[in-house]
Design a protein around this motif. Structure first.
Motif, PDB file in Angstrom:
ATOM      1  N   LYS A 173       0.829  -1.205   0.000  1.00  0.00           N
ATOM      2  CA  LYS A 173       0.000   0.000   0.000  1.00  0.00           C
ATOM      3  C   LYS A 173       0.866   1.259   0.000  1.00  0.00           C
ATOM      4  O   LYS A 173       0.578   2.226  -0.713  1.00  0.00           O
ATOM      5  N   VAL A 174       1.946   1.223   0.792  1.00  0.00           N
ATOM      6  CA  VAL A 174       2.876   2.359   0.803  1.00  0.00           C
ATOM      7  C   VAL A 174       3.552   2.496  -0.554  1.00  0.00           C
ATOM      8  O   VAL A 174       3.642   3.600  -1.120  1.00  0.00           O
ATOM      9  N   ARG A 175       4.021   1.381  -1.097  1.00  0.00           N
ATOM     10  CA  ARG A 175       4.731   1.397  -2.380  1.00  0.00           C
ATOM     11  C   ARG A 175       3.835   1.925  -3.504  1.00  0.00           C
ATOM     12  O   ARG A 175       4.293   2.676  -4.381  1.00  0.00           O
ATOM     13  N   ASN A 176       2.574   1.540  -3.508  1.00  0.00           N
ATOM     14  CA  ASN A 176       1.652   1.995  -4.558  1.00  0.00           C
ATOM     15  C   ASN A 176       1.464   3.509  -4.521  1.00  0.00           C
ATOM     16  O   ASN A 176       1.416   4.170  -5.567  1.00  0.00           O
ATOM     17  N   ILE A 177       1.379   4.062  -3.303  1.00  0.00           N
ATOM     18  CA  ILE A 177       1.231   5.519  -3.171  1.00  0.00           C
ATOM     19  C   ILE A 177       2.501   6.224  -3.640  1.00  0.00           C
ATOM     20  O   ILE A 177       2.450   7.234  -4.355  1.00  0.00           O
ATOM     21  N   VAL A 178       3.663   5.679  -3.242  1.00  0.00           N
ATOM     22  CA  VAL A 178       4.942   6.273  -3.628  1.00  0.00           C
ATOM     23  C   VAL A 178       5.090   6.250  -5.151  1.00  0.00           C
ATOM     24  O   VAL A 178       5.483   7.253  -5.769  1.00  0.00           O
ATOM     25  N   LYS A 179       4.782   5.119  -5.771  1.00  0.00           N
ATOM     26  CA  LYS A 179       4.870   5.018  -7.233  1.00  0.00           C
ATOM     27  C   LYS A 179       3.908   5.991  -7.912  1.00  0.00           C
ATOM     28  O   LYS A 179       4.245   6.614  -8.928  1.00  0.00           O
ATOM     29  N   TRP A 180       2.702   6.098  -7.358  1.00  0.00           N
ATOM     30  CA  TRP A 180       1.691   6.968  -7.949  1.00  0.00           C
ATOM     31  C   TRP A 180       2.173   8.414  -7.981  1.00  0.00           C
ATOM     32  O   TRP A 180       1.949   9.141  -8.955  1.00  0.00           O
ATOM     33  N   VAL A 181       2.858   8.831  -6.933  1.00  0.00           N
ATOM     34  CA  VAL A 181       3.387  10.202  -6.888  1.00  0.00           C
ATOM     35  C   VAL A 181       4.600  10.348  -7.786  1.00  0.00           C
ATOM     36  O   VAL A 181       4.685  11.287  -8.591  1.00  0.00           O
TER      37      VAL A 181
END
Length: 407
Positions: A173-181
């Protein structure tokens, strides 16, 4: 860091015609020859340095250059030169076939022969924990001259431990947010704008960090940075319809506990990565403190409790017999900062001390005989003690332990 053929490019030649009209630009072959000549000069100079060293340690690693999908074997030799640590990279050899232990051993032996380094001069060789690397060193030098990389072992411990479904769900979940940004210029600009509006100076704005599979501490830094910026991330995700799912308050608390639990591992990873100071003597103390920190960690979050249990099990598995490693034990005991303070196993400590005593006794005994030899050199009336005892005169200081025992 540009390719040789750049000097033959049309645009480069036009540039040089403007900069220096009368200068004739040499060909790429000329520069290749200059580099080869410089290599030969440096190799001769380094060979002299290596030949003067009494004992050598080696670090060996295999890696793949992803752009060209080529694999290389790198070798660095370490020794003491005028009371200073010297590190020389003596080879970066391309590997052309499967990385079997026998093949790596042959390449390693070929490089040592090329540099005229006798096997007896090598005290210890450090590699990662891969089976082919371990077997290759054992084939070449024997089991007693191999030492697994401490930082790589820590990497294996953490990577194996975080491979729990509940922990991976949080990390994803953290990684997905980081990638999205990071994958969106618009989102990155919004993140920077939010920080500036909050009073952060233009040059001090932060960015998210994405983790790398081969570097466990990049995962730690990703989570740590996310905790510092999760309020900003929350504002971004609320302002967009295509954003990934944001973490809940309970999940944020779990991430905080995970970062707190992994912090000692991040510390020892950095501490063990020094190049200009000795790190071997710190291994046993760091393992002792690391296990103590993990054991006393307290939390009520179930997934973090599972992570703590797995970390303890992996530490015991990987470092359970570290105090019986001769190199690590000798280094720790001889380091005046630690001595035997961090040994948990009295038998391992006693074994190491007994070995050291036997080495010192042999060294002192040899030095006494050398003093007799030195005195007899000035006695021209009687037969030489050297001839009687068949001893060779040496100049080693009797109070300095042989380097092969200190690693």
């Amino acid at each position: 860091m540009r390719p040789f053929h750049i000097v033959e490019g049309e645009e480069f030649l036009e540039l040089m015609k403007e900069v220096a009209p009368v200068y004739k630009v040499p060909s790429s072959t000329h520069f290749k020859k200059l580099l080869c000549d410089k290599y030969d000069v440096m190799k001769r100079e380094w060979s002299v340095k290596i030949s003067k060293a009494n004992d050598l340690c080696m670090t060996i690693d295999v890696w793949t250059e992803t752009m060209n999908e080529k694999s290389f074997l790198g070798i660095t030799t370490h020794f003491i030169e005028q009371a200073s640590i010297t590190n020389l990279n003596i080879a970066t050899r391309e590997l052309n076939t499967n990385h079997t232990a026998e093949y790596i051993s042959n390449v390693f032996s070929d490089i040592l022969n090329d540099w005229r380094i006798p096997l007896t001069k090598i005290t210890c060789t450090v590699t990662d924990n891969k089976a082919n690397m371990v077997a290759a060193i054992r084939q070449t030098l024997g089991e007693s001259k191999h030492l697994p990389c401490f930082a790589h072992t820590i990497n294996l411990i953490v990577q194996s431990s975080v491979n729990i479904a509940s922990i991976q769900a949080l990390i994803s979940k953290v990684r997905n947010i980081v990638k999205w940004v990071k994958n969106s210029v618009i989102n990155s600009d919004k993140l920077r704008k939010l920080q500036i509006e909050a009073g952060v100076p233009e040059g001090s704005t932060k960015k998210f960090i994405i983790d790398i599979k081969t570097r466990w501490n990049s995962l730690y830094y990703m989570l740590e940075h996310f905790l510092d910026m999760f309020k900003l991330a929350s504002a971004l995700t609320l302002d967009s319809t295509d954003s990934p799912e944001m973490l809940t308050g309970q999940e944020i608390e779990a991430i905080k506990k995970i970062v707190q639990l992994l912090k000692p591992f991040e510390f020892v990873t950095k501490e063990a990565s020094g190049q200009n100071y000795v790190t071997l003597s710190k291994i046993i103390p760091m393992v002792s403190c690391l296990i103590s920190e993990v054991r006393k960690f307290s939390t009520s979050i179930e997934c973090v409790i599972q992570l703590q249990s797995k970390l303890m099990a992996e530490c015991n598995k990987r470092f359970g017999l570290i105090e019986y490693n001769t190199y690590a034990a000798f280094g720790t005991i001889l380091d005046p900062r630690f001595k035997n303070l961090h040994f948990q196993d009295a038998n391992a400590c006693g074994r190491a001390i007994q070995k050291l005593k036997s080495i010192i006794e042999v060294d002192v005994s040899t030095s006494s005989e050398e003093e007799d030899v030195a005195k007899d050199d000035f006695d021209f009336c009687s037969p030489s003690v050297k001839e009687k005892k068949g001893l060779q005169k040496v100049t080693k200081c009797p109070y300095i332990y042989p380097a092969q025992y200190l690693a």
